[in-house]
Write an enzyme that holds these catalytic residues in place. Sequence first.
Site, PDB file in Angstrom:
ATOM      1  CD  GLU A  51     -19.276  23.138  34.541  1.00 38.03           C
ATOM      2  OE1 GLU A  51     -20.141  22.780  33.389  1.00 38.03           O
ATOM      3  OE2 GLU A  51     -18.746  22.242  35.055  1.00 38.03           O
ATOM      4  CD  GLU A  83     -20.119  19.367  38.243  1.00 42.83           C
ATOM      5  OE1 GLU A  83     -19.742  18.736  37.298  1.00 42.83           O
ATOM      6  OE2 GLU A  83     -21.117  20.198  38.014  1.00 42.83           O
TER       7      GLU A  83
HETATM    8  C1  GAL Z   1     -19.812  19.456  34.367  1.00 42.23           C
HETATM    9  C2  GAL Z   1     -21.343  19.968  34.692  1.00 42.23           C
HETATM   10  C3  GAL Z   1     -22.049  18.657  35.253  1.00 42.23           C
HETATM   11  C4  GAL Z   1     -21.964  17.381  34.296  1.00 42.23           C
HETATM   12  C5  GAL Z   1     -20.332  17.141  34.222  1.00 42.23           C
HETATM   13  C6  GAL Z   1     -20.093  15.959  33.331  1.00 42.23           C
HETATM   14  O1  GAL Z   1     -19.213  20.202  33.693  1.00 42.23           O
HETATM   15  O2  GAL Z   1     -21.454  20.790  35.735  1.00 42.23           O
HETATM   16  O3  GAL Z   1     -23.451  19.045  35.093  1.00 42.23           O
HETATM   17  O4  GAL Z   1     -22.308  17.736  32.976  1.00 42.23           O
HETATM   18  O5  GAL Z   1     -19.666  18.205  33.770  1.00 42.23           O
HETATM   19  O6  GAL Z   1     -18.542  15.623  33.349  1.00 42.23           O
END
Ligand code: GAL
Length: 676
Positions: free
Chosen positions: A150, A304
Site C-alpha cells: 500500500e 486483502e
Molecule cells: C491493510 C494493510 C494490512 C492491514 C489491513 C488491516 O490496509 O495492508 O497490512 O493493516 O489493512 O485492515
Amino acid sequence: MQQQQQHSFVYGGDYNPEQWPEAVWAEDVRLMREAHVNRVTVGVFSWSSLEPEEGRYDFGWLDRVMDLMHANGIGVVLATPTASPPPWFTFAHPEALPVTADGVRLVHGSRDTYSPAAPAYRDAARRIAGALAERYGRHPALTMWHVHNEYGTVSYGPETDRAFRVWLADRYGDVATLNNTWNSAFWSQSYSTFEHILAPQATQYLPNPAHLLDFKRFSADTLRDALREQVQVVRAASPGVPVTTNFMLPSWNHYDQWDFAAEIDEVSIDHYPSARDIEGETHVAFGADLARSFNQGRPWVLMEQATSLIYDYAAARLFAKEPGRLARNTLQYLARGSTGSLFFQWRSPRVGAEFFHSPMVPHVGEDSRVFREIVALGHTLTSLAEIAEPPAGGRRVNDTRVAIVWDATAWWASETRAMPSNDLAFLPAVRAVHRALWWQGINADVVSLEQDLSGYDLVLVPNKIAASDAEAAALRAFVDAGGHAAIWFFSGSTDENLNVRPGGFSGAFAPLAGIRVEEHHPLAADESIELSDGSRADAWAEDLQVTGAEVLATFTHAPLAGRPAITRNRVGAGTVHYLATRLDAAALGGHLARIVAAAGVTPDHPQAGDGVEIVRRYSGPRSYLFVFNHGERPRTVSLNGYDLLTDEHLSGDIELAPAASMVLRESALPASPPRP
Ligand code: GAL
C-alpha cells in the site's frame, strides 16, 4: 494432443510464520489444506526478520516456509518488506525518517516510517528487494511478486525538499515559469531560485493551491519511482513471474492509480467496506469495478479483504459480518473480475498492532464460525474453478458501456483548500454516481480521459475540477463520434495547473455542454433546495446561461429562481448533460436512468437493480451470470442456466430469497461483440 490447462481461483491470505514457533506452521498447513488454500502472501512487513541488522540477512526461516508451501501445493506471493523498515534503520539513517507537514519527525514503532524521497531509504529498499529476488526468484513456490505494501507515505523535511526542487526544475525548466504558473507573486511568494522552494509544510495561513497540487504530483511520482526500482529488481531475477503492488482502495490518493498500473503486471487491491447495511455491497462493487478498470478490464487480484469484521473507522468499532455475507461479498468480487480472494490475514497474532483484526483462523481456533465459513468458501471457489479462466478472444472480463472519469489530479485539486465550497470533494461525487448506477443494475468502469473512450456509450464526469485542453478535446471527440456525456458542476473550471479558465466556469467543458457559467452560488451546509421538476438537491448552485443547450430543470430558489439547473445539449448523435447542483440520491438516480436510457445502455439482465445485483462475467469461451439478492425481501427473476453452487439447471421465474447468491453457467454466449 494439447493438454487442457487447469484453472483455479486463488485463495488464502497474508501469512506471517515468522511471528510463530515452527510447531504452529505444521498446524497452519493442515488448516490451509482443509480450507483449500492455494496461495499465501509472505513477507509483507517482515524486514526485521529478514535483515535483522543492516546488511546481515536471515533467510533460513523463509527458505523453510517456501519449501513447506511448495511441498503442500501452496503458491507464494512473495512480498518485499519495504513498507516497514526495522528499528536499526532509524539509527542508521535518521535523515531518512518521515517528517509530517507540521515538522514532526516520526520514528519507528509502527510501520511506514521512512521518507520515500530519501536516498538511504531507497537504497535499503532496493537492497532487500534484490536479496530476496536473488534468493527466491526461481523458487518453484513463487507465483507472484508483491512489491511493498500500500504505497502511500508522504513526507516533508530536508530530504523531500531537495528532491522536490529537482522535480520542479525538471517540470518547469526555469523558476520564472514556475512563478508564473503558480502566480507566486500573490502574497509576495515569488522565488528567485529553486533552492528556496520548500515542500508545503505548515505555514501561517492559506498555502498556494498550485504549490500543493504540484507537491501531490511530486509525492505520487516519488512513490511511482520507488515502485519502479523494485519492479526492475524482481523482474530481472524472475522472468515471467507477474509483479504487483497492492492498491488501498478506494480512499488512498497518494499516487495516480493509472500511473501505478502501468508499472506492474497485475493490479491488486485491498478492500475494506465499512457499512453494515446494503451500502457495504455497493462498496464491494465499487472497489471491484475500480480494480478491473485499473487492470484494463482484465481479471485482477483481491489481495486483502477481511473475514468477519468490517472496520468502521468513524465509530472506532470492529463489527461482525453476519453469517454468509463473507461468501456473498466474495462472489461479488468474482463477478466483477477478481481472480479469487486473499485475506488480511491467515492467523491472528496473539498481540501486536491489529491483533483483533479478523483473520481466516481466529484466536479461538478452527472450532469457530469464521473458520467453518472459510472452509466452505474454499470449497465453493474450488467448485467454480472453470470461471477462473481468462476470457477468450481479447474480451474484457465484464461488459461495461458506461465509464466514470477517475482522475488523480482532480482529486488532489479538490483537496487543496481555498475552493469556493467544502462540498467539491472528488471521491464522494464519483461514489454517488457509481452507487446510483449500481441501484439500476448498470455496471461501470472508471476511465481516464487520456484513454481510448471508443468502447463506451456514456462517459460521466463528476467533480473533475481541473482539466487540460487535451482532456477537453478528448471528451469532445468522444461526443462528436456519437458518444453521450454528463458533466457535473465546477468540472473543468481550471486547467491542469489549477489556473482558473477565464470567461466562464466549467470552461473546459462548457462549449461542449452548450452553457456558460457566470457565478457560483454554493449552498450552506444545512441548506436543501428543490428544482422545477421536483428533484431535491444541496451543496451547490450556479448562475448558468444556455448557449445551445435545452433546459431540463430550473432552480426555484432566490436569487436563481427560473435559472437553468440541469441542461442537455445535442451534439450530432450524442448528448451532453450538465448538472449545476448536487442532486440527492433519488433525484440523481432518476436523472441517471434517463441519461443511461438515452445512451442506449442496458443492464446485464433486465431485472437487475433495486438491490438485485446481476453481473455477467466472461471466462474462456463462456459466460457466467452472478445473481445476488442483497435486499430484505424475496425477489423473482427469470433465469436460464446451470447453477454451479447447487448443481442444478434453472429455467424460468426463480425466487431469490434475501441474501441469495447464484452463479449460472449460461447456455450460450450473449451476442455482444468483443470490445475494440
Ligand atoms: C491493510 C494493510 C494490512 C492491514 C489491513 C488491516 O490496509 O495492508 O497490512 O493493516 O489493512 O485492515
